[in-house]
Scaffold this motif. Structure first.
Motif, mmCIF file in Angstrom:
data_model
loop_
_atom_site.group_PDB
_atom_site.id
_atom_site.type_symbol
_atom_site.label_atom_id
_atom_site.label_comp_id
_atom_site.label_asym_id
_atom_site.label_seq_id
_atom_site.Cartn_x
_atom_site.Cartn_y
_atom_site.Cartn_z
ATOM 1 N N CYS A 199 0.847 -1.196 0.000
ATOM 2 C CA CYS A 199 0.000 0.000 0.000
ATOM 3 C C CYS A 199 0.885 1.249 0.000
ATOM 4 O O CYS A 199 1.864 1.325 0.738
ATOM 5 C CB CYS A 199 -0.899 0.013 1.232
ATOM 6 N N LYS A 201 -0.671 4.359 0.331
ATOM 7 C CA LYS A 201 -1.533 5.458 0.739
ATOM 8 C C LYS A 201 -1.019 6.180 1.983
ATOM 9 O O LYS A 201 -1.259 7.364 2.172
ATOM 10 C CB LYS A 201 -2.968 4.955 0.997
ATOM 11 N N PHE A 202 -0.351 5.474 2.843
ATOM 12 C CA PHE A 202 0.213 6.088 4.060
ATOM 13 C C PHE A 202 -0.808 6.888 4.863
ATOM 14 O O PHE A 202 -0.539 8.024 5.257
ATOM 15 C CB PHE A 202 1.422 6.987 3.728
ATOM 16 N N CYS A 203 -1.984 6.325 5.097
ATOM 17 C CA CYS A 203 -2.895 6.950 6.058
ATOM 18 C C CYS A 203 -2.081 7.075 7.356
ATOM 19 O O CYS A 203 -1.340 6.153 7.704
ATOM 20 C CB CYS A 203 -4.128 6.077 6.257
ATOM 21 N N TYR A 205 -2.369 6.812 10.465
ATOM 22 C CA TYR A 205 -2.489 5.894 11.600
ATOM 23 C C TYR A 205 -2.041 4.482 11.277
ATOM 24 O O TYR A 205 -1.968 3.640 12.168
ATOM 25 C CB TYR A 205 -3.963 5.834 12.063
ATOM 26 N N CYS A 206 -1.780 4.187 10.011
ATOM 27 C CA CYS A 206 -1.787 2.785 9.572
ATOM 28 C C CYS A 206 -0.388 2.197 9.380
ATOM 29 O O CYS A 206 0.496 2.818 8.793
ATOM 30 C CB CYS A 206 -2.580 2.674 8.271
ATOM 31 N N VAL A 208 0.161 -0.734 7.749
ATOM 32 C CA VAL A 208 0.230 -1.638 6.597
ATOM 33 C C VAL A 208 1.269 -1.235 5.531
ATOM 34 O O VAL A 208 1.996 -2.092 5.022
ATOM 35 C CB VAL A 208 -1.178 -1.830 5.966
ATOM 36 N N PRO A 209 1.382 0.052 5.171
ATOM 37 C CA PRO A 209 2.371 0.388 4.138
ATOM 38 C C PRO A 209 3.803 0.004 4.531
ATOM 39 O O PRO A 209 4.665 -0.170 3.667
ATOM 40 C CB PRO A 209 2.249 1.908 3.999
ATOM 41 N N GLN A 243 -4.872 -4.201 -0.744
ATOM 42 C CA GLN A 243 -5.163 -3.213 0.303
ATOM 43 C C GLN A 243 -5.961 -2.068 -0.286
ATOM 44 O O GLN A 243 -6.725 -1.407 0.387
ATOM 45 C CB GLN A 243 -3.871 -2.685 0.947
ATOM 46 N N HIS A 279 -10.466 2.009 -1.818
ATOM 47 C CA HIS A 279 -10.277 3.301 -1.154
ATOM 48 C C HIS A 279 -11.157 4.320 -1.884
ATOM 49 O O HIS A 279 -11.172 4.339 -3.115
ATOM 50 C CB HIS A 279 -8.795 3.671 -1.255
ATOM 51 N N ARG A 318 -6.418 10.861 4.614
ATOM 52 C CA ARG A 318 -7.284 10.017 3.788
ATOM 53 C C ARG A 318 -7.518 10.566 2.381
ATOM 54 O O ARG A 318 -8.136 9.924 1.539
ATOM 55 C CB ARG A 318 -8.630 9.788 4.480
HETATM 56 FE FE1 SF4 Z 1 -3.310 1.686 3.078
HETATM 57 FE FE2 SF4 Z 1 -5.752 1.100 3.967
HETATM 58 FE FE3 SF4 Z 1 -3.779 1.457 5.675
HETATM 59 FE FE4 SF4 Z 1 -4.744 3.538 4.383
HETATM 60 S S1 SF4 Z 1 -5.873 2.260 5.860
HETATM 61 S S2 SF4 Z 1 -2.564 3.064 4.645
HETATM 62 S S3 SF4 Z 1 -5.229 2.626 2.406
HETATM 63 S S4 SF4 Z 1 -3.914 -0.161 4.157
#
Ligand code: SF4
Ligand code: SAH
Ligand code: F3S
Length: 480
Positions: A199, A201-203, A205-206, A208-209, A243, A279, A318
């Motif tokens: 991913c 996107k680098f939200c 809080y997240c 996952v990236p 993602q 997204h 976002r």
């Molecule tokens: Fe990526 Fe989803 Fe996390 Fe945003 S919330 S960084 S889109 S995985």
């Protein structure tokens, strides 16, 4: 102790943003079994516990496939297994706590049976803080590997069997797409199909990236071949996984995007296609048109909003405002009127005021989602939001969550009412968990349906008349 310092890398936003445009390699021949590992698992069993999202579940199917190709067989009894893998999730603190609880339990198990190989993989293995903690406090772990090198399991298992010290291999190299891996699928009629990894996107809080690396797409030929194979093996339903599926193909630099892929998958004729997650930011008109056009693309979209306040959304990174989200929501409902829309929401993000939370409530009231996954914000080390003060009192956060959850169930129930006395199509998955006289499966709109029907139809799509509506499920009788 060995020098593990090269694995202590983050998550670091700076490093992740520098990962840049390095080339993405699609590799077909990365997987191999060392000669002395051929048949090593004959007569032995493995146990894999999965903690995370669908991407994690799909990884577990691949881990299972690899272990089976070494001769191991699955067991449901952790105590009996010779190989135990915890495929972990790092998304919130409580997900991590569960894993540490299990690690403690396995310490005891290992005392009784010192020959078990005990491995930790998945997203937590990509986190520096976790690796440090395991090295310091849990030496009973034999093996740690990350999300980018699961194809190396035969080699890593070999090392773990031979070496007395913990085997640790976590790659920060993240640019590859590894094809041609074995897999043992969890379901016989519905399947996950990865279309992309990572991913970008680098939200704020997240995690996952950082744990999953940069966005990279599988070649459409590989995806379509997998779908074709699933059709030949009698699969009725697939879920395309990423993602952020709307970003599919952006790394190829040509015109071919997610709407094209969706259309090509629809043309294979597989009866049911789902996809997750999309997204809101780059959900295109073309995508809506394709979903509306093909009957086998199910009218069900998971469209995480996270918050109803534009201010909060901005701090979350976002990339859309409340108004833009609602515009998209309305457009989808207009073009696909019966579309089920579900969402994810975080409450108690840093500085979220009472008024801003109320904006989430009013947005929810407007959208009347069929379902929502709701979470209390959990700071993740290394993410930008973790630097903001986590300043909402826990009782206040819980209060917001309870109020939101009440609304979630109210609307779920309301949305379900429209199916009363209607006939819905259900892919029969098997007998119901609570009552083996009843069958169960999901409707096109992703509603769980428990019904009286013909057991010979397990694995088929049947018609069910809905006779009773509950908040989280429908009840009915098979009519065809
Ligand atoms: Fe990526 Fe989803 Fe996390 Fe945003 S919330 S960084 S889109 S995985
Ligand atoms: N890629 C998917 C989300 C994957 S994570 C998407 O963007 O929609 C699933 C959900 O977990 C997110 O939508 C978010 O609501 C929640 N989540 C992610 N990080 C979180 C955190 N730090 N605290 C609380 N919830 C979080
Ligand atoms: Fe968890 Fe990793 Fe999925 S953090 S939600 S398992 S991508």
């Amino acid at each position: 102790m060995k020098d593990y310092s090269k694995y202590f890398k983050g998550p670091s936003l700076k490093e992740a943003k520098n990962r840049g445009k390095s080339e993405i390699h699609h590799i077909n021949d990365a997987y191999h079994i060392p000669v002395d590992m051929i048949g090593i698992g004959k007569g032995q069993t493995y146990f894999i516990q999965t903690y995370g999202c669908q991407a994690n579940e799909r990884d577990s199917e691949i881990l299972a496939g690899i272990l089976e190709s070494l001769g191991y067989r699955a067991t449901d009894e952790i105590k009996e297994a010779q190989v135990v893998l915890l495929n972990t999730c790092a998304i919130r603190e409580n997900a991590e706590e569960k894993v540490f609880g299990k690690i403690g339990y396995l310490k005891k198990l290992k005392r009784v049976n010192p020959n078990i190989i005990f491995g930790i993989c998945g997203c937590m293995a990509q986190e520096e803080v976790v690796i440090k903690k395991i090295l310091e406090k849990h030496p009973q772990v034999d093996l740690i590997f990350g999300t980018h090198n699961i194809h190396r399991l035969p080699e890593l298992l070999k090392q773990a069997m031979l070496e007395k010290e913990m085997v640790l291999e976590v790659w920060s190299k993240e640019g590859d797409v590894i094809e041609s891996l074995p897999s043992h699928r969890a379901h016989p009629y519905k399947a996950w199909v990865n279309i992309m990894y990572g991913c970008n996107k680098f939200c704020t809080y997240c995690i996952v990236p950082y744990t999953r690396g940069k966005e990279r797409s599988r070649h459409k030929e590989d995806i379509l071949e997998e779908v074709q194979e699933l059709i030949e093996n009698g699969y009725q339903e697939i879920t395309l996984l990423g993602q952020n599926v709307n970003s599919y193909g952006k790394d190829f630099g040509d015109e071919y995007d997610f709407s094209n892929l969706l259309e090509d998958v629809a043309k294979t004729g597989i009866p049911r296609i789902r996809f997750t997650t999309s997204h809101p930011w780059d959900f295109s008109e073309k995508m809506i048109e394709v979903i509306a056009k093909y009957d086998n693309i199910l009218p069900f979209i998971h469209l995480p909003v996270q918050s109803g306040s534009s201010e909060v959304l901005k701090r979350m990174g976002r990339r859309y405002t409340r108004e833009q989200y609602l515009e998209l929501f309305d457009k989808i409902k207009k073009k696909i009127p019966d579309c089920t829309i579900t969402t994810d929401i975080i409450v108690g993000f840093p500085d979220e005021t009472k008024e801003q939370f109320e904006e989430t409530m009013t947005l929810y009231e407007y959208c009347e989602y069929d379902l929502a996954y709701t979470f209390i914000y959990s700071p993740r080390a290394g993410t930008p939001a973790a630097k903001m003060e986590d300043n909402i009192d826990i009782h206040e956060k819980e209060e917001r969550l309870y109020r939101l959850n009440d609304l979630v169930s109210e609307k779920a129930n309301k949305q379900n009412q429209k199916y009363l006395n209607q006939i819905v199509e259900v892919l029969v998955e098997g007998t119901s968990k609570k009552n083996d006289e009843m069958l169960s499966g999901y409707s096109k709109h992703n509603k769980l349906v428990n019904f009286k029907g013909n057991k010979n139809d397990i694995g088929k799509i049947v018609k069910v008349k809905i006779t009773e509506v509950k908040t989280w499920a429908l009840k009915g009788e098979q009519v065809e």
